[in-house]
Design a protein around this motif. Structure first.
Motif, PDB file in Angstrom:
ATOM      1  N   VAL A   6       0.783  -1.379   0.161  1.00  0.00           N
ATOM      2  CA  VAL A   6      -0.139  -0.065  -0.040  1.00  0.00           C
ATOM      3  C   VAL A   6       0.854   1.161  -0.140  1.00  0.00           C
ATOM      4  CG1 VAL A   6      -1.913   1.213   1.096  1.00  0.00           C
ATOM      5  CG2 VAL A   6      -1.766  -1.225   1.322  1.00  0.00           C
ATOM      6  N   VAL A   9       5.248   5.086  -3.374  1.00  0.00           N
ATOM      7  CA  VAL A   9       6.242   6.169  -3.666  1.00  0.00           C
ATOM      8  C   VAL A   9       7.486   5.862  -2.995  1.00  0.00           C
ATOM      9  CG1 VAL A   9       6.696   8.656  -3.589  1.00  0.00           C
ATOM     10  CG2 VAL A   9       4.349   8.066  -3.874  1.00  0.00           C
ATOM     11  N   GLY A  12       7.197   2.296  -0.623  1.00  0.00           N
ATOM     12  CA  GLY A  12       6.529   1.187  -1.202  1.00  0.00           C
ATOM     13  C   GLY A  12       7.069   0.887  -2.749  1.00  0.00           C
ATOM     14  N   GLU A  32      -1.623   2.096  -5.430  1.00  0.00           N
ATOM     15  CA  GLU A  32      -1.547   3.936  -5.140  1.00  0.00           C
ATOM     16  C   GLU A  32      -2.691   4.506  -5.397  1.00  0.00           C
ATOM     17  OE1 GLU A  32       1.033   5.910  -3.704  1.00  0.00           O
ATOM     18  OE2 GLU A  32      -0.815   7.270  -4.263  1.00  0.00           O
ATOM     19  N   LYS A  33      -3.222   5.166  -4.186  1.00  0.00           N
ATOM     20  CA  LYS A  33      -4.375   6.054  -4.406  1.00  0.00           C
ATOM     21  C   LYS A  33      -4.406   7.252  -5.379  1.00  0.00           C
ATOM     22  CE  LYS A  33      -4.282   8.422  -0.101  1.00  0.00           C
ATOM     23  NZ  LYS A  33      -4.836   8.718   1.229  1.00  0.00           N
ATOM     24  N   GLY A  34      -3.080   7.795  -5.452  1.00  0.00           N
ATOM     25  CA  GLY A  34      -2.714   8.828  -6.232  1.00  0.00           C
ATOM     26  C   GLY A  34      -2.601   8.445  -7.768  1.00  0.00           C
ATOM     27  N   ASN A  41       8.747  13.585  -4.360  1.00  0.00           N
ATOM     28  CA  ASN A  41       7.993  14.587  -3.734  1.00  0.00           C
ATOM     29  C   ASN A  41       9.261  15.732  -3.363  1.00  0.00           C
ATOM     30  OD1 ASN A  41       7.955  11.874  -2.627  1.00  0.00           O
ATOM     31  ND2 ASN A  41       6.383  12.299  -1.422  1.00  0.00           N
ATOM     32  N   CYS A  42      10.244  15.335  -3.208  1.00  0.00           N
ATOM     33  CA  CYS A  42      11.602  16.236  -2.800  1.00  0.00           C
ATOM     34  C   CYS A  42      11.946  17.420  -3.829  1.00  0.00           C
ATOM     35  CB  CYS A  42      12.776  15.547  -2.354  1.00  0.00           C
ATOM     36  SG  CYS A  42      12.519  14.205  -1.326  1.00  0.00           S
ATOM     37  N   LEU A  44       9.365  18.661  -5.589  1.00  0.00           N
ATOM     38  CA  LEU A  44       8.132  19.466  -5.951  1.00  0.00           C
ATOM     39  C   LEU A  44       8.342  20.918  -5.879  1.00  0.00           C
ATOM     40  CD1 LEU A  44       5.256  17.103  -4.294  1.00  0.00           C
ATOM     41  CD2 LEU A  44       5.918  17.170  -6.498  1.00  0.00           C
ATOM     42  N   ASN A  78      -6.039   3.402  -7.100  1.00  0.00           N
ATOM     43  CA  ASN A  78      -6.540   2.341  -6.255  1.00  0.00           C
ATOM     44  C   ASN A  78      -6.546   2.489  -4.955  1.00  0.00           C
ATOM     45  OD1 ASN A  78      -7.750  -0.289  -8.137  1.00  0.00           O
ATOM     46  ND2 ASN A  78      -6.633   0.997  -9.408  1.00  0.00           N
ATOM     47  N   PRO A 112       2.353   4.015   3.602  1.00  0.00           N
ATOM     48  CA  PRO A 112       1.106   5.077   3.280  1.00  0.00           C
ATOM     49  C   PRO A 112       1.736   6.553   3.375  1.00  0.00           C
ATOM     50  CG  PRO A 112       0.451   4.133   5.497  1.00  0.00           C
ATOM     51  CD  PRO A 112       1.861   3.475   4.947  1.00  0.00           C
ATOM     52  N   GLY A 113       2.791   6.715   4.257  1.00  0.00           N
ATOM     53  CA  GLY A 113       3.286   8.122   4.179  1.00  0.00           C
ATOM     54  C   GLY A 113       2.654   8.754   5.439  1.00  0.00           C
ATOM     55  N   ARG A 133       2.147  17.863  -0.901  1.00  0.00           N
ATOM     56  CA  ARG A 133       2.603  16.533  -0.822  1.00  0.00           C
ATOM     57  C   ARG A 133       2.826  15.589  -1.844  1.00  0.00           C
ATOM     58  NH1 ARG A 133      -0.402  11.538   2.455  1.00  0.00           N
ATOM     59  NH2 ARG A 133       1.240   9.878   2.202  1.00  0.00           N
ATOM     60  N   ASP A 283       7.393   7.130   6.429  1.00  0.00           N
ATOM     61  CA  ASP A 283       6.789   8.176   7.089  1.00  0.00           C
ATOM     62  C   ASP A 283       5.571   7.685   8.305  1.00  0.00           C
ATOM     63  OD1 ASP A 283       8.437   9.984   5.671  1.00  0.00           O
ATOM     64  OD2 ASP A 283       6.760  11.052   4.911  1.00  0.00           O
ATOM     65  N   PRO A 299      10.295  11.609   9.083  1.00  0.00           N
ATOM     66  CA  PRO A 299       9.834  11.463   8.073  1.00  0.00           C
ATOM     67  C   PRO A 299      10.512  11.857   6.824  1.00  0.00           C
ATOM     68  CG  PRO A 299       8.589  13.293   9.141  1.00  0.00           C
ATOM     69  CD  PRO A 299       9.765  12.914  10.118  1.00  0.00           C
ATOM     70  N   ALA A 304      13.091   6.011   4.593  1.00  0.00           N
ATOM     71  CA  ALA A 304      11.818   5.316   3.918  1.00  0.00           C
ATOM     72  C   ALA A 304      12.297   4.297   2.812  1.00  0.00           C
ATOM     73  CB  ALA A 304      10.758   6.262   3.249  1.00  0.00           C
TER      74      ALA A 304
HETATM   75  P1  FAD Z   1       5.093   8.715   0.438  1.00  0.00           P
HETATM   76  O1  FAD Z   1       6.384   8.815  -0.478  1.00  0.00           O
HETATM   77  O2  FAD Z   1       4.238   9.954   0.869  1.00  0.00           O
HETATM   78  O3  FAD Z   1       4.274   7.855  -0.229  1.00  0.00           O
HETATM   79  C1  FAD Z   1       2.999   7.027   0.346  1.00  0.00           C
HETATM   80  C2  FAD Z   1       2.050   6.822  -0.727  1.00  0.00           C
HETATM   81  O4  FAD Z   1       1.091   6.133  -0.064  1.00  0.00           O
HETATM   82  C3  FAD Z   1       1.289   8.377  -1.152  1.00  0.00           C
HETATM   83  O5  FAD Z   1       1.445   8.559  -2.505  1.00  0.00           O
HETATM   84  C4  FAD Z   1       0.042   8.065  -0.998  1.00  0.00           C
HETATM   85  O6  FAD Z   1      -0.979   8.353  -1.820  1.00  0.00           O
HETATM   86  C5  FAD Z   1      -0.212   6.363  -0.740  1.00  0.00           C
HETATM   87  N1  FAD Z   1      -1.475   5.924   0.094  1.00  0.00           N
HETATM   88  C6  FAD Z   1      -1.710   6.283   1.323  1.00  0.00           C
HETATM   89  N2  FAD Z   1      -2.682   5.543   1.817  1.00  0.00           N
HETATM   90  C7  FAD Z   1      -3.038   4.751   0.818  1.00  0.00           C
HETATM   91  C8  FAD Z   1      -4.103   3.936   0.508  1.00  0.00           C
HETATM   92  N3  FAD Z   1      -4.936   3.419   1.590  1.00  0.00           N
HETATM   93  N4  FAD Z   1      -4.169   3.207  -0.679  1.00  0.00           N
HETATM   94  C9  FAD Z   1      -3.142   3.700  -1.584  1.00  0.00           C
HETATM   95  N5  FAD Z   1      -2.361   4.508  -1.500  1.00  0.00           N
HETATM   96  C10 FAD Z   1      -2.098   5.117  -0.357  1.00  0.00           C
HETATM   97  N6  FAD Z   1      12.779  13.795   2.305  1.00  0.00           N
HETATM   98  C11 FAD Z   1      14.180  14.057   2.318  1.00  0.00           C
HETATM   99  O7  FAD Z   1      14.758  12.988   3.026  1.00  0.00           O
HETATM  100  N7  FAD Z   1      14.732  15.192   1.680  1.00  0.00           N
HETATM  101  C12 FAD Z   1      13.789  16.115   1.136  1.00  0.00           C
HETATM  102  O8  FAD Z   1      14.681  17.128   0.360  1.00  0.00           O
HETATM  103  C13 FAD Z   1      12.414  16.224   1.239  1.00  0.00           C
HETATM  104  N8  FAD Z   1      11.647  16.977   0.643  1.00  0.00           N
HETATM  105  C14 FAD Z   1      10.392  16.874   0.544  1.00  0.00           C
HETATM  106  C15 FAD Z   1       9.652  17.860  -0.030  1.00  0.00           C
HETATM  107  C16 FAD Z   1       8.208  17.764  -0.154  1.00  0.00           C
HETATM  108  C17 FAD Z   1       7.237  18.878  -0.855  1.00  0.00           C
HETATM  109  C18 FAD Z   1       7.642  16.650   0.496  1.00  0.00           C
HETATM  110  C19 FAD Z   1       6.119  16.496   0.567  1.00  0.00           C
HETATM  111  C20 FAD Z   1       8.527  15.897   1.251  1.00  0.00           C
HETATM  112  C21 FAD Z   1       9.831  15.742   1.213  1.00  0.00           C
HETATM  113  N9  FAD Z   1      10.402  14.808   1.857  1.00  0.00           N
HETATM  114  C22 FAD Z   1      11.988  14.924   1.884  1.00  0.00           C
HETATM  115  C23 FAD Z   1       9.908  13.845   2.752  1.00  0.00           C
HETATM  116  C24 FAD Z   1       9.955  12.463   1.673  1.00  0.00           C
HETATM  117  O9  FAD Z   1       9.168  12.673   0.412  1.00  0.00           O
HETATM  118  C25 FAD Z   1       9.357  11.333   2.649  1.00  0.00           C
HETATM  119  O10 FAD Z   1      10.022  11.232   3.705  1.00  0.00           O
HETATM  120  C26 FAD Z   1       9.095  10.178   1.718  1.00  0.00           C
HETATM  121  O11 FAD Z   1       8.505  10.225   0.682  1.00  0.00           O
HETATM  122  C27 FAD Z   1       8.322   9.051   2.558  1.00  0.00           C
HETATM  123  O12 FAD Z   1       8.048   8.001   2.007  1.00  0.00           O
HETATM  124  P2  FAD Z   1       6.855   6.999   2.293  1.00  0.00           P
HETATM  125  O13 FAD Z   1       6.841   5.745   1.223  1.00  0.00           O
HETATM  126  O14 FAD Z   1       6.631   6.910   3.780  1.00  0.00           O
HETATM  127  O15 FAD Z   1       5.334   7.978   1.889  1.00  0.00           O
END
Ligand code: FAD
Length: 545
Positions: A6, A9, A12, A32-34, A41-42, A44, A78, A112-113, A133, A283, A299, A304
């Motif tokens: 789930v 990004v 996952g 991925e729901k998006g 993300n970093c 954006l 989804n 899921p972040g 995000r 996260d 986070p 991650a």
């Molecule tokens: P995410 O990458 O957020 O992925 C989670 C995904 O799960 C999302 O796309 C979401 O849509 C999906 N999801 C959630 N629930 C469901 C569900 N029920 N069904 C299906 N899909 C679902 N970190 C750094 O180390 N350096 C940086 O420079 C940095 N810059 C950043 C800039 C921005 C603008 C942002 C937003 C974040 C930044 N980060 C940075 C943080 C970094 O992006 C996150 O720590 C990292 O992406 C976390 O990974 P993750 O897989 O836990 O979550």
């Protein structure tokens, strides 16, 4: 074995590709729901500011690549609605068609972040109020800015995303104000180090409203009125909320999985949740801090991605241990770079740790080679020399120093190891004694008693009658600035003027950045004085005021 994931990004997508590299046989389904998977993300903020021009550049891996090269069943748009643990099934909604269906799993990996916080304040849902995000959030902000003649932005929250967005909105031509509840931006730095950022942001035209919270937002004829906790208001065309993130725990909570620190998904030492068939990373989970040993939230993208790899291996029966996290991070703010790793002083104090600290302000490379710029560095260490954390702010070579220190911390290095590190050197890049070595030298000198130090915060407590306070800068430097109550004896005259100093009073020495103060302290000590050097000299003193 069928493994569902789930979140498509950082954590996952890493888990999915690692699974395939380890097993040709596994059935791997990525939900991925998006609209997009594996996006940066970093990156954006830099699309909004124009440094990244093509949206495609942010899409690190496209679904077709995961399908074709890795044979992963990628299902964007989804959303996983529920986990039925007893049946080992997921309830999933296809957001394109509205169809809700069931998918079975043998093992499940959750990534899921974390979602941006949106405080329940008046006007928080008004048009023009954004969080950032996802790529979709970024496109919304971009379209909003293209659709009107916006000239003003308020960024609420001065963390990493807030500061990056302030720079990029300003580059986009907007007047930007950062509203920050704390008395500093970028909480991973200590306040005196953050001062350098404050000055730089202000010099670049960003207004800072520190110690000020958001009270609400109202629509007025001329745009949005951002109401602040001190009763004042700022008019703006766009408001970005960047006040932190909360772990996405809804699925886990509803499925009855245990939650931990900050309502994150609790995981074991192998990234297993309280259900042995379900792993979680990124996260959304709580992690152990490498230095403090405490459970915390970090986070960041690096952890991650790496957790995704390890959890994938464990889901296939491996035994990879969960790795502690130290929060190494770096930020660009216009021309300045700020980086840190491990604990800062605020955290060390809050944890009740016994620590020492040293400040230095070296040049990024040999000062005789053109283009050297200053780096301000701070390092915390304990009485045995173990490195607890480090921060650096400057223009060039900042993150490479913090990366070396992060490596030293990870490998349980001490300040004595820093003295001996043999790092790359040629004049355009560094000095024969690299700033990292210098941190080691100063810290070791403190621990060995060769350089007793005092700090800017000790100065108000120095008795005017009971101490000698000595600035060993040149008379010209002394004339420009000194600390009230300090007398001037330039370093090069000190040996000849020792008789001017009362041998019965401790001598508190300063200079510009701490180096001449150290030399003076050595002279004084060897002539029987009880002498102390101001760590980081006047430069740190001025930042700490
Ligand atoms: P995410 O990458 O957020 O992925 C989670 C995904 O799960 C999302 O796309 C979401 O849509 C999906 N999801 C959630 N629930 C469901 C569900 N029920 N069904 C299906 N899909 C679902 N970190 C750094 O180390 N350096 C940086 O420079 C940095 N810059 C950043 C800039 C921005 C603008 C942002 C937003 C974040 C930044 N980060 C940075 C943080 C970094 O992006 C996150 O720590 C990292 O992406 C976390 O990974 P993750 O897989 O836990 O979550």
């Amino acid at each position: 074995m069928k493994i569902c994931i789930v979140g498509g990004v950082a954590g996952g997508a890493s888990a999915a590709t690692r699974l395939r590299r380890l097993s040709e046989d596994a059935d791997i389904v990525l939900f991925e729901k998006g609209d997009y998977i594996s996006y940066a993300n970093c990156g954006l903020p830099y699309y909004i500011g124009g440094a990244i021009q093509e949206k495609d550049a942010l899409l690190v891996t496209k679904p077709d690549l995961l399908r074709n090269r890795f044979r992963i069943d990628v299902r964007t748009e989804n959303e996983v609605l529920a986990i039925h643990r007893a049946e080992k099934e997921l309830q999933v909604k296809n957001l394109r068609t509205g169809e809700v269906y069931t998918e079975s799993y043998d093992k499940l990996i959750l990534s899921p972040g974390a979602e941006p916080k949106r405080p329940p304040l008046p006007g928080i849902d008004l048009d023009g109020v954004f969080t950032l995000r996802t790529v979709t959030d970024m496109e919304r902000i971009d379209a909003y800015l293209k659709g009107r003649s916006a000239s003003r932005a308020v960024v609420v929250g001065g963390g990493f995303i807030g500061v990056e967005m302030a720079e990029n909105l300003q580059r986009r031509g907007l007047d930007v104000t950062i509203v920050e509840f704390a008395d500093q931006v970028v909480a991973s730095l200590d306040p005196e180090m953050a001062q350098i950022l404050h000055r730089h942001l202000t010099e670049h035209g960003v207004s800072l409203r520190l110690k000020t919270g958001l009270a609400g937002i109202a629509q007025v004829d001329t745009g949005l009125q951002v109401e602040l906790s001190d009763g004042s208001a700022i008019e703006s065309d766009l408001v970005l909320l960047s006040i932190g993130v909360s772990p996405e725990n809804k699925l886990a909570k509803e499925a009855g999985l245990h939650l931990g620190v900050g309502n994150s998904i609790a995981v074991s030492a192998s990234y297993q949740t309280s259900d042995p068939n379900i792993y979680a990373v990124g996260d959304a989970i709580g992690v152990t801090h490498l230095v403090s040993g405490k459970e915390t939230l970090v986070p960041l993208a690096g952890p991650a991605n790496k957790q995704g790899r390890l959890a994938a291996e464990n889901a296939l029966g491996g035994h990879q241990a969960a790795q502690p996290v130290q929060g190494s991070s770096v930020l660009k703010a216009f021309d300045l770079t700020a980086a840190s790793t491990g604990l800062n002083e605020k955290q060390a104090k809050a944890l009740g740790l016994s620590y020492r600290k040293t400040y230095i302000h070296p040049q990024s490379h040999a000062s005789y080679y053109p283009g050297a710029t200053p780096i301000s560095m701070k390092m915390l260490f304990d009485g045995n020399g173990a490195i607890l954390g480090a921060q650096a702010v400057g223009y060039e070579g900042v993150e490479k120093r913090i990366d070396v220190l992060a490596t030293a911390i990870r490998l349980h290095g001490t300040v004595y190891d820093l003295e001996e590190l043999e790092l790359c050197y040629a004049p355009p890049f560094s000095s024969a004694k690299d700033p990292v070595n210098m941190l080691g030298f100063t810290a070791a000198n403190i621990l060995k008693g060769d350089m007793p130090v005092y700090y800017a915060e000790d100065i108000p407590g120095l008795s005017p009658e009971g101490t000698t306070r000595l600035d060993v800068s040149t008379p010209a430097e002394f004339g420009m600035s000194t600390i009230p109550g300090y007398q001037n004896i330039p370093l090069d005259e000190l040996r000849g003027r020792l008789s001017e100093l009362d041998p019965n009073k401790p001598v508190y020495v300063t200079c510009r950045v701490g180096l001449r103060g150290y030399l003076a302290t050595r002279i004084l000590k060897q002539h029987g004085f009880d002498a102390y050097n101001l760590s980081g000299g006047m430069k740190t003193y001025q930042l700490a005021r």
